[in-house]
Design a protein around this motif. Sequence first.
Motif, short mmCIF file in Angstrom:
data_model
loop_
_atom_site.label_atom_id
_atom_site.label_comp_id
_atom_site.label_asym_id
_atom_site.label_seq_id
_atom_site.Cartn_x
_atom_site.Cartn_y
_atom_site.Cartn_z
N TYR A 734 19.95 57.93 46.49
CA TYR A 734 20.35 59.75 46.78
C TYR A 734 21.18 60.26 46.70
O TYR A 734 21.45 61.42 47.25
N TRP A 740 24.40 64.27 50.62
CA TRP A 740 23.71 63.80 51.76
C TRP A 740 23.38 64.58 52.85
O TRP A 740 24.32 65.54 53.56
N THR A 744 20.05 61.08 55.74
CA THR A 744 20.19 59.85 54.79
C THR A 744 22.19 59.29 54.91
O THR A 744 21.64 57.78 55.25
#
Length: 1136
Positions: A734, A740, A744
């Motif tokens: 990620y 993020w 997420t």
Amino acid sequence: MSKNLKICFLLILMNHAGTTSGQKSDKDLPPLLQKAAEEVIAGKYLHAFLDILHFQGTNVWTTDMPKKIMAYFHAQNVIFTISSLQMSIKNYLENLLYQPKQLLSDFQQINHQQFQTAVKYLFRSKKNHFELGNIVIDLDRIRERIFQSPGGNRTLFLVTLEKCFPALSSMECVDILSQVLRVSSVSYLQPDVIRSLPKDLPQDTFRNLSAVFKDLYDKTTANAQSTVYDWMKQILQKSCITNELNDSSSWVSAENLWILGRYMVHLPLEEIMKISLNEMRLFISYDNATKQLDTVYDITPELAQAFLERINSSGFDLRNTSTIYRLGLLVCFYDNMEQMDAIVAQVLLHQMMKCNQLRGFQADVYKLKAQLLDIAMQNQTLNDTLGSLSDAVIGLTSSQLDSLSPEAVHNAISTLNQVSGWAKSQIMILSSKYLTYEKVLSFYNISQMGSLVTGISTPSFYNMNPKELSQVIRGTLSQYASDLSPAQQQGILTKMLASRELSSAVTDIQGAFFKEVCLSDLWKETGFNSSIVKEKELRKSQALFLYELLSKKTTAPADLLSIGQLVKGVTCQQIERMNTDSFLNNFRFFEKNLQLLSPYQVNCLAWKFWKTSNTSIPPFLLSVLPAQYLESISGTSCVPFLISLGKTELDLMILDSHKKNTVLQKVQECLNGSISDEYDVDILGNLICHLPPAIIRDGISLRAMAIALHQFRFCQRLSHEQKTEIKYRFTELYGTPKNWTAQTTQDIGPFVALLSKDELTVLAEKFPNTILQIAKMAWPASPPEEFLSAIFEPIRNSINSIRASDPTTDCTGITAPSSDEIIKLAEANAFWSVQELQCLDTDTFIKNVEFLGTVMSFNRSQLIVLKEKAKQVWGALPGWKSYHIVSLGRIALALSEREIEALDLSSVDTVAALSQQTEWTLVQAKSILQGFLEHSGQTVYGLKSFDLAGLGANLCALNTTDIKTIKATEFSAVIARVGLLPCSTPVLEEFKKVAESVFGIAAGWNSSIIHEIGTIAAGLNERELTALDKDVMPYFQPAAIRHIPDEVFKVLSPEQIANLGPENAAMVTESQRNLLNALQLQSLQLALDGARTGVQDTQTNASTIQSTHTPASNCAHFSSGFSISLCALYILCPTS
């Protein structure tokens, strides 16, 4: 249908046509069957099978068809032998079951007609079988095995996406997708799969598929939810352009809002503000709008207030009662408080009862309810308005509730009984007020109380009319049994069992209440039948006694084993006495209730299966046998082993770390060091929690990691090393946390705790509510201290609160905690300094004392300052009421022995609440015990069973002289509870003597008694311990093994130690082990390994173990689902 099943499908065709080798009848063979025969020759068995099914569905299957097929084979100069065809089919079926990628590949190669046939029989056919002449095809078994095989649903879903829409009507495809999704974990509904969904669906099809996704919303990840929204938006925007909506610049029409359903929470703020007022007015006018708005559990305050603004602007008056009823969960963020009258406030409060379903923002809801509460009570007394305040009454302080009149509580009970989330102290006050008005405790008035029944005192239950009590225990009390204290449960049972015949009383005692019935009471009744224990929860000691008793009254084990809870009581000897047919036929009951079995029972099952049918033993059972039994697992037997073991909880089956490592070494060998894709993750199941750090770091592909990460979240005991590698992988997947999204962060979940303090600070500042939700998740233990420390300041800074400080202390320059902060920070409240807690103002402390009493991470200094605050607010200790003491929770641990002695501890319910804390010192426990005896005016001799239950661990503070005076009849009723206590050896020795007055001399105790008394068994002396039968040893509770003094434990014979069983052997402490001789240590190792005396003498050498998934020659089918039987999988063929 014959029980002896023949080899199936094409193999039967060969047998029927074995004498036709000289014929050439390819012209007589219909084209579709000719195609199927060619597919058999090419090894395409799935294609052939589907073609034969299609032929059978449109033609008459005549008895000469097999002969014609065989003639065609011979005409093509293809000679099959029975053995070669059997091996080919066997290998193919194994690939389908254990390698779903092969199933995917084969399905991808079938044509439209074959796909339609597969869909017909997998999803649309209501038949459970059909016949090809005298060949019977078991469709139910086909469906079951494909749906239950790891990756089977994933394959069907992906194949449906790829092939369904071109081959079938769109509506049919949606129906199939819906069926596949609903019977699965939806873990394969990943963003990349969602993005591949068709975007040119007919309108009705799109709506139906959207409805499926709405139903599955909570099962999907946050990123998947966001991707579904994007997919829906693209289609809706395209439709909007086509329809040319001229009166709005937004694609979000009333109809589109309805189609979006719960996905409306993903609309951007600016998109909501662009929605046409006409469309918004139309949407709110829908009767279904309220139902939809009741489900937006994850809406944020910003979005909710944007919707409220558009609704208000569209012409709906938000002060109008009918409008408020339409707002659903939007009312939780209502912010138009100016000049509001009491009636509107009361309506809003009533609607806000649903706000506890929100994902987060509870502190904001609590604050809003408090404001509305003040408005609703304007110019009125609390007694007058109580019934109209809905669940805002939870915000009332103990002193406010205590000021209520009994009549007011009685009049408002229909509202109060619907409220959830009461604090224990509030329940105690309201229950007392209600019963003061009612005067007599009856079935009717208890049935009116809802969750408030848990505030009824133990003496009140005990003094209740037995007939009324028997009705209550089947009604209201059955819903709240787990919320009653041990004292309350025991008071209820004591009265019921003492007032009527045992058999009659036991019939009325339902569910979890039955677990409290003592073994000595069950002994008194020999007229039990199996129906008496249905729908009841059993302790293991009860199950041991009842199974032995009931097995003497029936010759059919299935009658007992089908009552799930009774499997807890099956001994190894009873398993070994089962004949082969009985064991194999009944194994499904053990497998179905595997979570109820002890590791020792699982070990017994493994040995029995090994002796009975080692070629078809479920592979997971091999893991509990000695290590050499794993040696045969390699090659093609690896995947069945991984699947089988992955469906179990390894930590519950194998407790010895060395043995577990041996099993995991075999798992690593089978994996060959790599997990390449999502199918490998599916196969692993629960085993993913046991992957070594090296494989997590280097062995899991990035593609598989996205699925694996979701599975890792369910692991309860990951090591620090595993977590370190997981962190490395999810940052690889990620990217850096600063980039993020909220989705997420939500999907990472508890693993955010692995981030550095700086990284956590960034996330907490960007997504404070998401981080707060993660902090309040159900962690295996308290959230890590580093995590709580990192989020404390960012969360605190995100809260705009009006803080008040204690004016009586020097709090200059110190910011005291506010109610908002306390509620939002939860366990992170542990990071308030002592000075900040000291500066809590009185109102904030009174409103939040019960919440602060639940914080597990407070240190002693913090607890002391909170205790002193309680003394400051409530006055002198002797004046504290029972609800004051109960509301303290862990804060009570800071009370000194003198302070405890000053409290009024005359109520067993107060003492029971204190006993729920497990961190009392022995000195404090003695003070609680002495305080109860003195204030209640009792002696130890006069204690009733419910008093003993309420005292709990404080009983460990009794001196040996007092223990001798406990009445055996009262002690026997709670002996199982006493057996859970970690008392000192001298105390356990005295409890053992009391137990002997109940069960007879210790040397004669059987397995049910040994298990019933728990740690009390650790009070046996050397002579008594060595006199026990070796078969009793596995039934010691594990905690009892740990508590046996080292000098006593060493006198156990090697035979007794060998029979401890794997679980108890794993509990032997290092100091106990150090005093054992070589022979005893060897016996201990046998127990740890799962070796069985006597069984090994007759066993086959482990190196000769055949593949554990080879079909038995008679096609015998076991319910375990781990053996591959051609008959069981595809076709059941009756003997002619």
